[in-house]
Structures are given as C-alpha cells and as structure tokens.
Design a protein around this motif. Structure first.
Motif, PDB file in Angstrom:
ATOM      1  N   ASP A  48      54.326  55.288  41.658  1.00  0.00           N
ATOM      2  CA  ASP A  48      54.687  56.710  41.574  1.00  0.00           C
ATOM      3  C   ASP A  48      54.639  57.398  42.933  1.00  0.00           C
ATOM      4  OD1 ASP A  48      55.058  56.405  38.892  1.00  0.00           O
ATOM      5  OD2 ASP A  48      53.296  57.553  38.271  1.00  0.00           O
ATOM      6  N   PHE A  49      53.631  57.072  43.743  1.00  0.00           N
ATOM      7  CA  PHE A  49      53.474  57.730  45.040  1.00  0.00           C
ATOM      8  C   PHE A  49      54.072  56.932  46.193  1.00  0.00           C
ATOM      9  CE2 PHE A  49      49.949  59.709  42.612  1.00  0.00           C
ATOM     10  CZ  PHE A  49      50.295  61.043  42.798  1.00  0.00           C
ATOM     11  N   GLY A  50      54.567  55.710  45.907  1.00  0.00           N
ATOM     12  CA  GLY A  50      55.166  54.881  46.949  1.00  0.00           C
ATOM     13  C   GLY A  50      54.173  54.424  47.998  1.00  0.00           C
ATOM     14  N   VAL A  51      52.960  54.043  47.577  1.00  0.00           N
ATOM     15  CA  VAL A  51      51.924  53.618  48.519  1.00  0.00           C
ATOM     16  C   VAL A  51      51.561  52.151  48.266  1.00  0.00           C
ATOM     17  CG1 VAL A  51      50.975  55.938  48.749  1.00  0.00           C
ATOM     18  CG2 VAL A  51      50.071  54.414  46.975  1.00  0.00           C
ATOM     19  N   GLN A  52      50.904  51.536  49.236  1.00  0.00           N
ATOM     20  CA  GLN A  52      50.450  50.151  49.125  1.00  0.00           C
ATOM     21  C   GLN A  52      49.243  50.051  48.188  1.00  0.00           C
ATOM     22  OE1 GLN A  52      51.662  47.231  50.564  1.00  0.00           O
ATOM     23  NE2 GLN A  52      53.426  48.465  51.186  1.00  0.00           N
ATOM     24  N   PRO A  53      48.977  48.832  47.622  1.00  0.00           N
ATOM     25  CA  PRO A  53      47.770  48.666  46.797  1.00  0.00           C
ATOM     26  C   PRO A  53      46.489  49.056  47.509  1.00  0.00           C
ATOM     27  CG  PRO A  53      49.236  46.785  46.515  1.00  0.00           C
ATOM     28  CD  PRO A  53      49.827  47.631  47.612  1.00  0.00           C
ATOM     29  N   SER A  54      46.441  48.839  48.843  1.00  0.00           N
ATOM     30  CA  SER A  54      45.240  49.213  49.593  1.00  0.00           C
ATOM     31  C   SER A  54      44.979  50.705  49.539  1.00  0.00           C
ATOM     32  CB  SER A  54      45.377  48.761  51.060  1.00  0.00           C
ATOM     33  OG  SER A  54      46.534  49.336  51.650  1.00  0.00           O
ATOM     34  N   ALA A  55      46.054  51.511  49.522  1.00  0.00           N
ATOM     35  CA  ALA A  55      45.893  52.967  49.412  1.00  0.00           C
ATOM     36  C   ALA A  55      45.593  53.369  47.968  1.00  0.00           C
ATOM     37  CB  ALA A  55      47.150  53.674  49.906  1.00  0.00           C
ATOM     38  N   ALA A 215      29.204  56.384  57.168  1.00  0.00           N
ATOM     39  CA  ALA A 215      29.206  54.941  57.424  1.00  0.00           C
ATOM     40  C   ALA A 215      29.857  54.180  56.276  1.00  0.00           C
ATOM     41  CB  ALA A 215      27.771  54.450  57.639  1.00  0.00           C
ATOM     42  N   ILE A 216      29.554  54.580  55.046  1.00  0.00           N
ATOM     43  CA  ILE A 216      30.113  53.902  53.873  1.00  0.00           C
ATOM     44  C   ILE A 216      31.632  54.041  53.839  1.00  0.00           C
ATOM     45  CG2 ILE A 216      30.238  53.999  51.349  1.00  0.00           C
ATOM     46  CD1 ILE A 216      27.243  54.857  51.456  1.00  0.00           C
ATOM     47  N   VAL A 217      32.135  55.250  54.085  1.00  0.00           N
ATOM     48  CA  VAL A 217      33.578  55.471  54.077  1.00  0.00           C
ATOM     49  C   VAL A 217      34.254  54.626  55.163  1.00  0.00           C
ATOM     50  CG1 VAL A 217      35.393  57.178  54.462  1.00  0.00           C
ATOM     51  CG2 VAL A 217      33.409  57.763  53.059  1.00  0.00           C
ATOM     52  N   MET A 218      33.633  54.535  56.331  1.00  0.00           N
ATOM     53  CA  MET A 218      34.210  53.739  57.412  1.00  0.00           C
ATOM     54  C   MET A 218      34.278  52.253  57.044  1.00  0.00           C
ATOM     55  SD  MET A 218      35.171  55.744  59.845  1.00  0.00           S
ATOM     56  CE  MET A 218      35.642  56.834  58.495  1.00  0.00           C
ATOM     57  N   PHE A 219      33.226  51.731  56.459  1.00  0.00           N
ATOM     58  CA  PHE A 219      33.229  50.324  56.058  1.00  0.00           C
ATOM     59  C   PHE A 219      34.262  50.076  54.956  1.00  0.00           C
ATOM     60  CE2 PHE A 219      28.684  50.117  57.670  1.00  0.00           C
ATOM     61  CZ  PHE A 219      29.016  49.335  58.779  1.00  0.00           C
ATOM     62  N   ALA A 220      34.398  51.026  54.035  1.00  0.00           N
ATOM     63  CA  ALA A 220      35.391  50.883  52.967  1.00  0.00           C
ATOM     64  C   ALA A 220      36.805  50.915  53.535  1.00  0.00           C
ATOM     65  CB  ALA A 220      35.201  51.985  51.929  1.00  0.00           C
ATOM     66  N   LEU A 221      37.047  51.778  54.510  1.00  0.00           N
ATOM     67  CA  LEU A 221      38.356  51.823  55.157  1.00  0.00           C
ATOM     68  C   LEU A 221      38.656  50.512  55.872  1.00  0.00           C
ATOM     69  CD1 LEU A 221      38.443  55.467  56.586  1.00  0.00           C
ATOM     70  CD2 LEU A 221      40.046  54.487  54.935  1.00  0.00           C
ATOM     71  N   PHE A 222      37.627  49.920  56.452  1.00  0.00           N
ATOM     72  CA  PHE A 222      37.841  48.640  57.140  1.00  0.00           C
ATOM     73  C   PHE A 222      38.282  47.553  56.167  1.00  0.00           C
ATOM     74  CE2 PHE A 222      36.259  44.476  58.528  1.00  0.00           C
ATOM     75  CZ  PHE A 222      36.946  44.346  59.726  1.00  0.00           C
ATOM     76  N   THR A 223      37.722  47.552  54.944  1.00  0.00           N
ATOM     77  CA  THR A 223      38.091  46.516  53.979  1.00  0.00           C
ATOM     78  C   THR A 223      39.515  46.680  53.467  1.00  0.00           C
ATOM     79  OG1 THR A 223      37.229  47.792  52.096  1.00  0.00           O
ATOM     80  CG2 THR A 223      35.701  46.286  53.192  1.00  0.00           C
ATOM     81  N   THR A 224      40.132  47.854  53.672  1.00  0.00           N
ATOM     82  CA  THR A 224      41.516  48.051  53.235  1.00  0.00           C
ATOM     83  C   THR A 224      42.501  48.031  54.405  1.00  0.00           C
ATOM     84  OG1 THR A 224      41.223  50.469  53.314  1.00  0.00           O
ATOM     85  CG2 THR A 224      40.847  49.381  51.214  1.00  0.00           C
ATOM     86  N   GLU A 225      42.063  48.478  55.582  1.00  0.00           N
ATOM     87  CA  GLU A 225      42.971  48.574  56.731  1.00  0.00           C
ATOM     88  C   GLU A 225      42.708  47.510  57.794  1.00  0.00           C
ATOM     89  OE1 GLU A 225      45.461  50.648  56.657  1.00  0.00           O
ATOM     90  OE2 GLU A 225      44.806  51.662  54.822  1.00  0.00           O
ATOM     91  N   ALA A 407      37.931  47.860  46.930  1.00  0.00           N
ATOM     92  CA  ALA A 407      38.682  48.088  48.163  1.00  0.00           C
ATOM     93  C   ALA A 407      39.058  46.759  48.818  1.00  0.00           C
ATOM     94  CB  ALA A 407      37.853  48.936  49.125  1.00  0.00           C
ATOM     95  N   PHE A 408      38.169  45.786  48.756  1.00  0.00           N
ATOM     96  CA  PHE A 408      38.408  44.462  49.329  1.00  0.00           C
ATOM     97  C   PHE A 408      39.619  43.806  48.673  1.00  0.00           C
ATOM     98  CE2 PHE A 408      37.265  39.824  49.206  1.00  0.00           C
ATOM     99  CZ  PHE A 408      37.449  39.574  50.561  1.00  0.00           C
ATOM    100  N   VAL A 409      39.702  43.899  47.354  1.00  0.00           N
ATOM    101  CA  VAL A 409      40.839  43.325  46.630  1.00  0.00           C
ATOM    102  C   VAL A 409      42.132  44.032  47.014  1.00  0.00           C
ATOM    103  CG1 VAL A 409      41.886  43.096  44.343  1.00  0.00           C
ATOM    104  CG2 VAL A 409      39.520  42.431  44.696  1.00  0.00           C
TER     105      VAL A 409
END
Length: 461
Positions: A48-55, A215-225, A407-409
C-alpha cells in the motif's frame, strides 16, 4: 476477635489480588496480541505504501521497542507508586495510540508513530502483572502463576495473526487499531477496586531512559539498514548509559542487578530464544505469500491460528511441571520443540501448507515452556526488594529482543544476495531465502539453550 478480624482482612486482600490478577490477565491478552496482530498485514502495508519489507517491519518493531522500554519504566514506577496509577495511565495511553493510528492510517509515518504510542501504553500490563506475581504469590506457587500468564500471553501472540488476517482480508488493515479498545473495559475496575500501595518515592531517571531508548532504536535501524553509522551511534549511547547509571543516585537500571551473573545469563538466554521465535513467526507470512501465494486471511486463520490451540494447554502444563520437576527438564523440552520445528521447516516447509501449520503448533508449545521457565528462573535469582526492577529488566530485554528479531527478518528479506541457498534447502527455488533464515534461527536457538545451561549451574532449583 482480633485474630478473626485479621484473618477476614487477609482473605479479603487475597480475593482482591486474585480478581486483579485475572483482570490483568484479560488485559495482557489484548496488549500482547497487538504485538503480533499486524504480522500478516505487513506484506499489504508494504504494498500500500510502496516500501521495502525492512521499512514495513517497523510497524511491529516500533511497537515492540516502546513496549520493551515501557515495561521497564512501569516496573520501576511500580516500586515508587504501586500498581494502580501506572496501570490506569498506561491503558489510556494505549487507547490514544490506537485512535491516532485509526484516524491517520493513510500516512505511513503516522502509522509508525501510533504503534510507538500503543507500545508505550500497552507495556504497563505485562510489566505489572509480573511484579504482582513476584511480590504477592508464594514461591512454591509461582511456577503455576507464571504458567497461566505465559499461556495467556502466548495465546494472545498466537491468535493475533489469525484475527489480523481475517480483518485484513475482509475489511482493511487499518481496522486492526480498533482491537485494543477492548482493554479499556478494565479501566473502571482498576480505578475503583485496585488498592494503590506506595513503596517509596524517588526521582525517575529520565536521561537514562532517553539514552537507552536512543541506543535501542539505533541498533534496530542497523538490523534493517546495515549502515555502520547506526551501529556506531548505538555503541556510543550504550557506553554513555553505562557511565550514567554509575553516577546517579537512582538509575534506570541498578548496576547491582547487572553484577548478578545468574540473573544476567538467564535474561540473555530468554532474549536469544524469544527474539528468535518472534523472527520466525514474522517470517511465516512472507514465506506463505511467496511460496504458496496465500491471502492474509488464510495465513492468519489457516496456518498460524491452529498453533494457538495447544498454547493454552501447554502454558498451564509448563507451570505445573516446573513446580514439580524443576526448570531444566521443562526448558529442554521446549527448546527441543522449537529447534526441531526450525530444522524441519527449513527442508520441508514448501511441501505442503499443513506442514508449516503443524510445525507452528510445536513452536508455540515450546515457546510456552520457555517463557515459564525463564520467568521462574529469573524470580529465583532476585531478592524480594529487587522484584520490580528485576522482572522489569526481564520484560524489557525479552520484548526488545522480539522487536530486534522482527527487524532482523525484515532486513534479511531486503537483501537480494541472501536468496542463494547455503545449506540443503527447500525444493521450491523461492524458498531458498527462508531455508537460510531457518538455519540461522536453529543456530540461535541452540546458543540460547547453551546460555541457559551456563546459568542453570548457578541457580538453586
């Protein structure tokens, strides 16, 4: 006469605690269900939003991150103001986030924000019910209580995709934001009936909460980006948090708890295992959509839902077994269910949809066993005065690991080079990426089991 009066007051208090426990369990079902109800909707949201699974995975990851941080915050607040006020406030925050998501569902950033707000409110319930058990349930009965809660929580997590799939297929995924409103039915009871105890008064470590959350948000972003900048920022924030909690009088996380090696290892074991299972469950809708081209309704109701049927029975059974034969046998029974399911799915998951249905039954049952044992083992590592903070850390770490697992998946599904099979894989070429992920999940499950063995040697059962 005095003794009779005291006995009457004791019985009345016990009755109130029991009734509050069941109301909390009712709300816990809806709050944890909201953790997984969006699972089957993620492919539709991405489209619907045209985004990747990571997003798209941030629809779940955002909820779980704030859920994890919130569980720790509410546990700490319960040491200061008791259970009543934090619980009622959390319920209304939960409802507010749900309303925001429903009204602003056409704007992707607003959907993510609404999920963060939902998690911040919903986290009050599982955090405070764990504190209630640790404070008010006799040690010899805790296994049963944790088993009941584990069963309810696992049922909520399991039934979420089934209900979500039905709503997504028949109506629209935005109506998933309506489900949490049922939790508000309990607010009048808690507001009027729950006794509010005050344990102590002290300041809240807001700066520490902000540092750790960043810190948590940064680590989560790393697992997707997979951008090194996010990892670097996360390590800087964690290092700053470690220095900060040693300098303030009442830190967000007590350094003394982190020096309790038994406690730390048990929590780490729970993190690895629960995060792995959460990643597996979030992978299933993508796998069913890719390999079998199934609708969201069929995935939720036909593939995932049957696994929840055994969860209720095995959750209660795990608590009873834990009280009778100890933590370790029950733990390894659950671990065996999970690891065997991952290995079988990696090879035979594309043969027929019902195979995944059966394997999910074993996975959810194993999850019930693992959650009960981890909760009981953690409680055994804590002193009475550490109950609120200690169980809060457990909730925080385990819910956080589930968010990281999801997020890793999402990140792996966005990496095209991961499509090649590295070990014996499914016969369907489109299943190669899922076979690779399942082997990784199996390795992580075994690693979590080894951590528990290390901790179990230090725990007196």
């Amino acid at each position: 006469m005095v003794e009779k009066h005291l006995n009457s007051e004791t019985e009345q208090t016990a009755h109130q605690q029991k009734k509050a426990f069941w109301w909390l369990s009712f709300v816990a079902f809806f709050s944890v269900m909201n953790e997984t109800v969006f699972n089957v909707a993620l492919p539709d949201i991405a489209k619907d939003f045209g985004v990747q699974p990571s997003a798209a995975s941030w629809v779940n990851t955002g909820f779980i991150i704030s859920f994890a941080v919130g569980s720790m915050v509410y546990s700490r607040i319960s040491d200061m103001y008791g259970l009543k006020r934090p619980l009622v406030i959390g319920l209304f925050i939960y409802g507010g986030g749900s309303l925001l998501g429903l009204l602003a569902h056409a704007f992707f950033p607003a959907v993510i924000l609404a999920r963060f707000v939902q998690g911040a409110g919903a986290s009050a319930v599982p955090a405070l019910i764990m504190v209630m058990i640790t404070r008010h349930i006799r040690p010899e009965d805790r296994g049963k209580a944790f088993g009941i809660v584990g069963s309810i929580v696992a049922a909520g997590e399991g039934i979420g995709p089934a209900i979500g799939g039905m709503i997504v297929h028949e109506i629209h995924w935005s109506f998933l934001f309506l489900l949490p409103m049922a939790a508000l039915l309990s607010a009048p009871y808690f507001s009027k009936r729950l006794v509010d105890e005050t344990v102590l008064i002290r300041n809240i470590d807001v700066f520490g909460i902000c540092l750790l959350s960043f810190a948590i948000v940064m680590f989560a972003l790393f697992t997707t980006e997979y951008h090194i900048l996010y990892m670097t920022a996360g390590f800087v924030a964690v290092s700053g948090f470690a220095l900060h909690i040693r300098r303030v009088k009442h830190p967000f996380i007590e350094p003394s708890l982190l020096r309790n090696r038994k406690f730390v290892i048990v929590v780490l074991s729970g993190c690895v295992l629960l995060g792995t299972v959460a990643g597996f469950i979030s992978m299933v809708p993508y796998m069913m959509r890719t390999v079998y081209h199934m609708s969201a309704g069929m995935i939720g109701g036909g593939i995932i839902f049957p696994g929840t049927m055994g969860v209720i029975l095995f959750g209660v059974l795990s608590g009873t077994l834990t009280d009778r034969i100890g933590n370790r046998p029950v733990f390894f029974l659950g671990l065996s269910f999970i690891a065997a399911s991952f290995l079988a799915a990696s090879k035979f998951g594309d043969r027929a949809p019902w195979i995944m249905t059966g394997l999910l039954v074993f996975t959810f049952c194993g999850l019930s066993f693992i959650k009960t044992v981890i909760s009981n083992s953690t409680a055994q590592c804590l002193k009475q005065e550490e109950a609120g903070a200690g169980m809060g850390i457990l909730n925080f770490a385990c819910f956080l690991s589930e968010g990281i697992g999801i997020a890793f998946v999402g990140g792996l599904l966005s990496i095209r080079a991961f499509d090649m099979p590295f070990l014996p894989a499914m016969e369907n070429p489109e299943g190669a990426i899922f076979s690779d992920m399942l082997y990784i999940f199996t390795f992580l499950a075994v690693a979590g089991g080894l951590l528990y063995v290390l901790a179990d040697r230090r725990i007196k059962r």
